[in-house]
Design a protein around this motif. Sequence first.
Motif, PDB file in Angstrom:
ATOM      1  N   LYS A 192      -3.918  67.538 -10.820  1.00  0.00           N
ATOM      2  CA  LYS A 192      -4.751  66.465 -11.386  1.00  0.00           C
ATOM      3  C   LYS A 192      -4.579  65.149 -10.645  1.00  0.00           C
ATOM      4  N   LEU A 193      -3.486  65.024  -9.896  1.00  0.00           N
ATOM      5  CA  LEU A 193      -3.139  63.738  -9.300  1.00  0.00           C
ATOM      6  C   LEU A 193      -3.301  63.685  -7.787  1.00  0.00           C
ATOM      7  N   VAL A 194      -3.254  64.837  -7.107  1.00  0.00           N
ATOM      8  CA  VAL A 194      -3.249  64.839  -5.648  1.00  0.00           C
ATOM      9  C   VAL A 194      -4.477  65.563  -5.092  1.00  0.00           C
ATOM     10  N   HIS A 195      -4.585  65.553  -3.769  1.00  0.00           N
ATOM     11  CA  HIS A 195      -5.723  66.200  -3.115  1.00  0.00           C
ATOM     12  C   HIS A 195      -5.618  67.723  -3.161  1.00  0.00           C
ATOM     13  N   SER A 196      -4.428  68.239  -2.847  1.00  0.00           N
ATOM     14  CA  SER A 196      -4.244  69.695  -2.855  1.00  0.00           C
ATOM     15  C   SER A 196      -2.806  70.053  -3.189  1.00  0.00           C
ATOM     16  N   VAL A 197      -2.648  71.230  -3.791  1.00  0.00           N
ATOM     17  CA  VAL A 197      -1.329  71.763  -4.135  1.00  0.00           C
ATOM     18  C   VAL A 197      -1.232  73.191  -3.601  1.00  0.00           C
ATOM     19  N   GLN A 255      -4.774  80.436 -14.136  1.00  0.00           N
ATOM     20  CA  GLN A 255      -5.025  79.104 -14.679  1.00  0.00           C
ATOM     21  C   GLN A 255      -5.135  78.034 -13.594  1.00  0.00           C
ATOM     22  N   LEU A 256      -5.237  78.470 -12.336  1.00  0.00           N
ATOM     23  CA  LEU A 256      -5.214  77.512 -11.238  1.00  0.00           C
ATOM     24  C   LEU A 256      -6.482  76.662 -11.185  1.00  0.00           C
ATOM     25  N   PRO A 257      -6.352  75.355 -10.977  1.00  0.00           N
ATOM     26  CA  PRO A 257      -7.521  74.509 -10.708  1.00  0.00           C
ATOM     27  C   PRO A 257      -8.019  74.756  -9.284  1.00  0.00           C
ATOM     28  N   ASN A 258      -9.180  74.231  -8.966  1.00  0.00           N
ATOM     29  CA  ASN A 258      -9.812  74.514  -7.679  1.00  0.00           C
ATOM     30  C   ASN A 258      -9.024  74.011  -6.476  1.00  0.00           C
ATOM     31  N   ASN A 259      -8.260  72.959  -6.656  1.00  0.00           N
ATOM     32  CA  ASN A 259      -7.541  72.374  -5.518  1.00  0.00           C
ATOM     33  C   ASN A 259      -6.106  72.885  -5.386  1.00  0.00           C
ATOM     34  N   LYS A 278       7.474  60.061 -15.022  1.00  0.00           N
ATOM     35  CA  LYS A 278       6.780  58.773 -15.059  1.00  0.00           C
ATOM     36  C   LYS A 278       6.573  58.240 -13.642  1.00  0.00           C
ATOM     37  N   PHE A 279       7.593  58.358 -12.809  1.00  0.00           N
ATOM     38  CA  PHE A 279       7.488  57.897 -11.423  1.00  0.00           C
ATOM     39  C   PHE A 279       6.393  58.659 -10.687  1.00  0.00           C
ATOM     40  N   LEU A 280       6.341  59.964 -10.851  1.00  0.00           N
ATOM     41  CA  LEU A 280       5.324  60.774 -10.172  1.00  0.00           C
ATOM     42  C   LEU A 280       3.916  60.425 -10.648  1.00  0.00           C
ATOM     43  N   LYS A 281       3.765  60.197 -11.930  1.00  0.00           N
ATOM     44  CA  LYS A 281       2.455  59.790 -12.456  1.00  0.00           C
ATOM     45  C   LYS A 281       1.985  58.502 -11.796  1.00  0.00           C
ATOM     46  N   ASP A 282       2.906  57.605 -11.553  1.00  0.00           N
ATOM     47  CA  ASP A 282       2.559  56.307 -10.973  1.00  0.00           C
ATOM     48  C   ASP A 282       2.324  56.375  -9.471  1.00  0.00           C
ATOM     49  N   ARG A 283       2.996  57.282  -8.753  1.00  0.00           N
ATOM     50  CA  ARG A 283       3.004  57.239  -7.293  1.00  0.00           C
ATOM     51  C   ARG A 283       2.175  58.329  -6.606  1.00  0.00           C
ATOM     52  N   LEU A 284       1.913  59.436  -7.269  1.00  0.00           N
ATOM     53  CA  LEU A 284       1.087  60.463  -6.644  1.00  0.00           C
ATOM     54  C   LEU A 284      -0.355  59.969  -6.547  1.00  0.00           C
ATOM     55  N   LYS A 285      -0.993  60.240  -5.401  1.00  0.00           N
ATOM     56  CA  LYS A 285      -2.350  59.737  -5.149  1.00  0.00           C
ATOM     57  C   LYS A 285      -3.256  60.859  -4.665  1.00  0.00           C
ATOM     58  N   THR A 286      -4.544  60.605  -4.712  1.00  0.00           N
ATOM     59  CA  THR A 286      -5.532  61.644  -4.409  1.00  0.00           C
ATOM     60  C   THR A 286      -5.646  61.987  -2.928  1.00  0.00           C
ATOM     61  N   ASP A 287      -4.924  61.292  -2.064  1.00  0.00           N
ATOM     62  CA  ASP A 287      -4.943  61.649  -0.641  1.00  0.00           C
ATOM     63  C   ASP A 287      -3.703  62.433  -0.230  1.00  0.00           C
ATOM     64  N   ILE A 288      -2.909  62.851  -1.191  1.00  0.00           N
ATOM     65  CA  ILE A 288      -1.639  63.535  -0.914  1.00  0.00           C
ATOM     66  C   ILE A 288      -1.816  65.054  -0.922  1.00  0.00           C
ATOM     67  N   HIS A 289      -1.209  65.704   0.082  1.00  0.00           N
ATOM     68  CA  HIS A 289      -1.117  67.166   0.131  1.00  0.00           C
ATOM     69  C   HIS A 289       0.308  67.544  -0.273  1.00  0.00           C
TER      70      HIS A 289
END
Length: 220
Positions: free
Chosen positions: A91-96, A112-116, A65-76
Amino acid sequence: MNPTLKEIIKKTFPTGSRNLRAYNYLIRDKNSYLHTSGWMDSLHDWAPQDVVGDPVPWMNYPIIKFLKDRLKTDIHLFEYGSGFSTSFYAKLVHSVTSVEYDEAWFKVVEGQLPNNAKLIYRKQDIDGEYCRAISLSNQKYDVIIVDGFDRVNCVKQSVPYLSERGVILLDDSQREEYEEAYAFLKQKGLRFIEFEGLKATGNLLDRSTIFYRDRNCFDI
């Protein structure tokens, strides 16, 4: 049921009465925590998921729950140990970027990897190439998840690759063998906050710990 009969059953079968209440409150009741967290569906499918069936990390529900709330799209984000969590983070960050030591599982996740998201394979070793995989991209990361193999050495190798606002998350941190990681990070000036609870398919109290400095990306 007659109140007197209830008292007789409680006195005669005290454990059975308690277990029946637990069953009614936690398993039969669709509004209970086991259902609304996704724990029951995770147990059924033996795969960590939330209440709507989306994959989640194999961590306790409070930290999810904490990660869902705090991860942002500018995070690597860098991750030791890939899987359901990789899709969740992507789904939540810029890159993994994730490293995996199980070759068969690597092939499953890779398909199954997404593009980022990027996946690295390194053989299982101690204080070797696996824990040093974080150095391959020669970049800094805002969030580093340590949830794979050789975790103490992974923690030690992570610090030079933390961004100025970077944090480290160590999962299953209640284990005695990870006390060295606590001592190492405290010596480096990082503070910590702990999250405890059930994880998907688990029945014991599990802990995840976030190590952080001032002005971190989680605002803690």
